[in-house]
Design a protein around this motif. Structure first.
Motif, PDB file in Angstrom:
ATOM      1  N   LEU A  68       0.902  -1.039  -0.394  1.00 17.11           N
ATOM      2  CA  LEU A  68      -0.559   0.010   0.280  1.00 17.11           C
ATOM      3  C   LEU A  68       1.013   1.292  -0.222  1.00 17.11           C
ATOM      4  O   LEU A  68       0.760   2.059  -0.940  1.00 17.11           O
ATOM      5  CB  LEU A  68      -0.832  -0.271   1.025  1.00 17.11           C
ATOM      6  N   LEU A  69       2.193   1.657   0.866  1.00 17.31           N
ATOM      7  CA  LEU A  69       2.968   2.347   1.003  1.00 17.31           C
ATOM      8  C   LEU A  69       3.357   2.508  -0.090  1.00 17.31           C
ATOM      9  O   LEU A  69       3.891   3.211  -0.240  1.00 17.31           O
ATOM     10  CB  LEU A  69       4.052   2.175   2.031  1.00 17.31           C
ATOM     11  N   VAL A  91      -1.154   7.100  -0.597  1.00 19.06           N
ATOM     12  CA  VAL A  91      -1.228   6.806   0.965  1.00 19.06           C
ATOM     13  C   VAL A  91      -0.015   7.132   1.944  1.00 19.06           C
ATOM     14  O   VAL A  91       0.891   6.652   1.877  1.00 19.06           O
ATOM     15  CB  VAL A  91      -1.597   5.441   0.829  1.00 19.06           C
ATOM     16  N   LEU A  92      -0.641   7.911   3.303  1.00 19.62           N
ATOM     17  CA  LEU A  92       0.585   8.669   3.905  1.00 19.62           C
ATOM     18  C   LEU A  92       0.378   7.874   5.074  1.00 19.62           C
ATOM     19  O   LEU A  92      -0.713   7.934   5.524  1.00 19.62           O
ATOM     20  CB  LEU A  92       0.633  10.115   3.945  1.00 19.62           C
ATOM     21  N   GLU A  93       1.498   6.817   5.688  1.00 17.19           N
ATOM     22  CA  GLU A  93       1.176   6.960   7.388  1.00 17.19           C
ATOM     23  C   GLU A  93       1.777   7.495   8.290  1.00 17.19           C
ATOM     24  O   GLU A  93       3.045   8.124   8.577  1.00 17.19           O
ATOM     25  CB  GLU A  93       2.362   5.966   7.124  1.00 17.19           C
ATOM     26  N   ASN A  94       0.758   7.828   8.884  1.00 22.94           N
ATOM     27  CA  ASN A  94       0.561   8.531  10.204  1.00 22.94           C
ATOM     28  C   ASN A  94       1.770   7.456  11.335  1.00 22.94           C
ATOM     29  O   ASN A  94       1.282   6.251  11.539  1.00 22.94           O
ATOM     30  CB  ASN A  94      -0.125   9.102  10.792  1.00 22.94           C
ATOM     31  N   THR A  95       2.585   8.361  11.946  1.00 18.93           N
ATOM     32  CA  THR A  95       3.169   7.231  13.254  1.00 18.93           C
ATOM     33  C   THR A  95       3.443   8.409  14.540  1.00 18.93           C
ATOM     34  O   THR A  95       2.405   9.169  14.537  1.00 18.93           O
ATOM     35  CB  THR A  95       4.684   7.674  12.418  1.00 18.93           C
ATOM     36  N   ALA A  96       3.967   8.197  15.871  1.00 17.35           N
ATOM     37  CA  ALA A  96       4.432   8.504  16.802  1.00 17.35           C
ATOM     38  C   ALA A  96       4.842  10.056  16.598  1.00 17.35           C
ATOM     39  O   ALA A  96       4.771  10.714  17.215  1.00 17.35           O
ATOM     40  CB  ALA A  96       4.947   8.037  17.840  1.00 17.35           C
ATOM     41  N   THR A  97       5.858  10.214  15.298  1.00 11.73           N
ATOM     42  CA  THR A  97       6.273  11.253  15.457  1.00 11.73           C
ATOM     43  C   THR A  97       6.091  12.408  13.910  1.00 11.73           C
ATOM     44  O   THR A  97       6.531  13.368  13.780  1.00 11.73           O
ATOM     45  CB  THR A  97       7.695  10.689  15.342  1.00 11.73           C
ATOM     46  N   LEU A 166      -3.489   6.695   5.762  1.00 19.68           N
ATOM     47  CA  LEU A 166      -3.138   5.568   6.505  1.00 19.68           C
ATOM     48  C   LEU A 166      -3.254   5.888   8.115  1.00 19.68           C
ATOM     49  O   LEU A 166      -1.584   5.909   8.882  1.00 19.68           O
ATOM     50  CB  LEU A 166      -2.094   4.792   6.541  1.00 19.68           C
ATOM     51  N   PRO A 167      -4.244   6.289   9.723  1.00 22.05           N
ATOM     52  CA  PRO A 167      -4.022   6.579  10.741  1.00 22.05           C
ATOM     53  C   PRO A 167      -3.128   5.816  11.219  1.00 22.05           C
ATOM     54  O   PRO A 167      -2.610   4.582  11.227  1.00 22.05           O
ATOM     55  CB  PRO A 167      -5.404   7.068  10.621  1.00 22.05           C
ATOM     56  N   GLU A 168      -2.844   5.717  13.101  1.00 19.53           N
ATOM     57  CA  GLU A 168      -2.039   5.215  13.456  1.00 19.53           C
ATOM     58  C   GLU A 168      -3.378   4.054  13.904  1.00 19.53           C
ATOM     59  O   GLU A 168      -4.452   4.507  14.350  1.00 19.53           O
ATOM     60  CB  GLU A 168      -1.937   5.896  14.795  1.00 19.53           C
ATOM     61  N   ARG A 169      -2.906   2.814  14.316  1.00 20.26           N
ATOM     62  CA  ARG A 169      -3.672   1.815  14.667  1.00 20.26           C
ATOM     63  C   ARG A 169      -3.776   2.304  16.010  1.00 20.26           C
ATOM     64  O   ARG A 169      -2.494   1.979  16.935  1.00 20.26           O
ATOM     65  CB  ARG A 169      -2.668   0.248  14.470  1.00 20.26           C
ATOM     66  N   PRO A 170      -4.625   2.122  17.136  1.00 26.43           N
ATOM     67  CA  PRO A 170      -4.665   2.324  18.015  1.00 26.43           C
ATOM     68  C   PRO A 170      -4.136   0.813  18.802  1.00 26.43           C
ATOM     69  O   PRO A 170      -4.561  -0.118  18.737  1.00 26.43           O
ATOM     70  CB  PRO A 170      -6.683   2.602  18.108  1.00 26.43           C
ATOM     71  N   LYS A 171      -3.893   1.838  20.252  1.00 26.66           N
ATOM     72  CA  LYS A 171      -3.531   0.619  21.203  1.00 26.66           C
ATOM     73  C   LYS A 171      -4.611   0.082  21.831  1.00 26.66           C
ATOM     74  O   LYS A 171      -5.281   0.036  21.879  1.00 26.66           O
ATOM     75  CB  LYS A 171      -2.533   0.909  21.897  1.00 26.66           C
TER      76      LYS A 171
END
Lengths: 199, 103
Positions: A68-69, A91-97, A166-171
């Protein structure tokens, strides 16, 4: 919408489109049955549930996420989502940073096959103006407060490319099925003005 | 071409307003404009770039104030008129007929 207060009023616009449609049909340039099918497709069949399936699959399947990326158009087509306004997907991946935000400053470009037609605010002058000038403030209006250390990347759609986040996967979602994961994916999260919901 | 559509970074436009239920269309006329757009562009009467530019050529104050799908309608009307496919005068004559129930 401002249509109730517009100089020409809604009746003029309604009458104008009716006149245009009747002339097009009369000249054989459009098929009236096709018009109804178009409305049904975009009002009822295509929408952000499609994009949510893409996101959930990327969360659940690392090989799919890599595809996908790498080539979003092809990876999204694997799930059957193709067509107008989805021909060149990124598709743009969101991360912690890193937090990605999508806008179309010039127009209203939006990935129809995965998200459906855009909401009115996305097409409105305030969002188009401010998303690029004050993304952090704009996100705050949507209830997303990002820590200072998080880099915001704003992606302005052009004539060809359509972006989806692509949002971060919730914990706490490790044990959820793909179907259950998809239910956590909001339309706003895939534009970048929201986060995926907590389980 | 620069113009009012180039909104990125413009100040003073106010907060982003969100609707409660976010309907895809806000009335049947919006449905009809959208359907006519898809049918005419797929039918090859104009292309995406022409359509976008026709919207950008709207009078600036109207561009900012007109409901979104009214921009689309005016752009389609202008393109069909310029290409001689359906003249604006014919649309307006048909509107008069429809308004008086004669068509």
């Amino acid at each position: 919408m401002a249509q109730d207060h517009h100089d020409d009023g809604p009746s003029d616009v309604a009458l104008r489109v009716k006149a245009l449609e009747s002339l097009l049909v009369e000249k054989g340039l459009v098929d009236p049955a096709a018009l109804d099918l178009i409305v049904d497709t975009y009002e009822n069949r295509i929408g952000p549930r499609n994009g949510a399936k893409v996101v959930a699959k990327a969360w659940a399947d690392p090989a799919y996420k890599a595809r996908l990326l790498e080539d979003a158009t092809a990876a999204i087509a694997e799930l059957g989502f193709t067509g107008a306004q989805g021909e060149n997907m990124v598709v743009l991946e969101n991360t912690a940073t890193v937090h990605n935000l999508v806008v179309c400053t010039l127009c209203s470009c939006y990935p129809w096959p995965t998200l459906g037609l855009p909401p009115t605010w996305y097409k409105s002058p305030p969002y188009r103006a401010r998303a690029v000038r004050d993304p952090r403030g704009t996100l705050r209006e949507f209830g997303v407060e990002l820590p200072e250390g998080v880099e915001i990347r704003v992606w302005d759609s052009n004539a060809e490319i359509r972006y989806m986040v692509l949002p971060e996967r919730p914990k706490g979602t490790e044990k959820l099925s793909e179907e259950a994961l998809a239910r956590l994916v909001t339309r706003d999260a895939m534009i970048g003005v929201g986060r995926a919901s907590a389980p | 071409m620069n113009g009012i559509h180039d909104l990125g970074g413009m100040d003073g436009l106010g907060p982003v307003l969100r609707e409660a239920n976010e309907p895809v269309f806000h009335g049947d006329w919006e449905r009809r404009v959208f359907a006519v757009f898809i049918a005419t562009i797929v039918g090859g009467l104009f292309n995406d770039d022409e359509f976008r530019q026709a919207r950008e050529r709207l009078e600036p104050a109207r561009y900012l104030k007109a409901p979104y799908y009214e921009q689309w309608l005016l752009a389609i009307q202008r393109l069909l008129d310029e290409k001689g496919i359906i003249k604006k005068a014919d649309i307006e004559a048909r509107m008069k007929k429809l308004a008086t129930g004669a068509a």
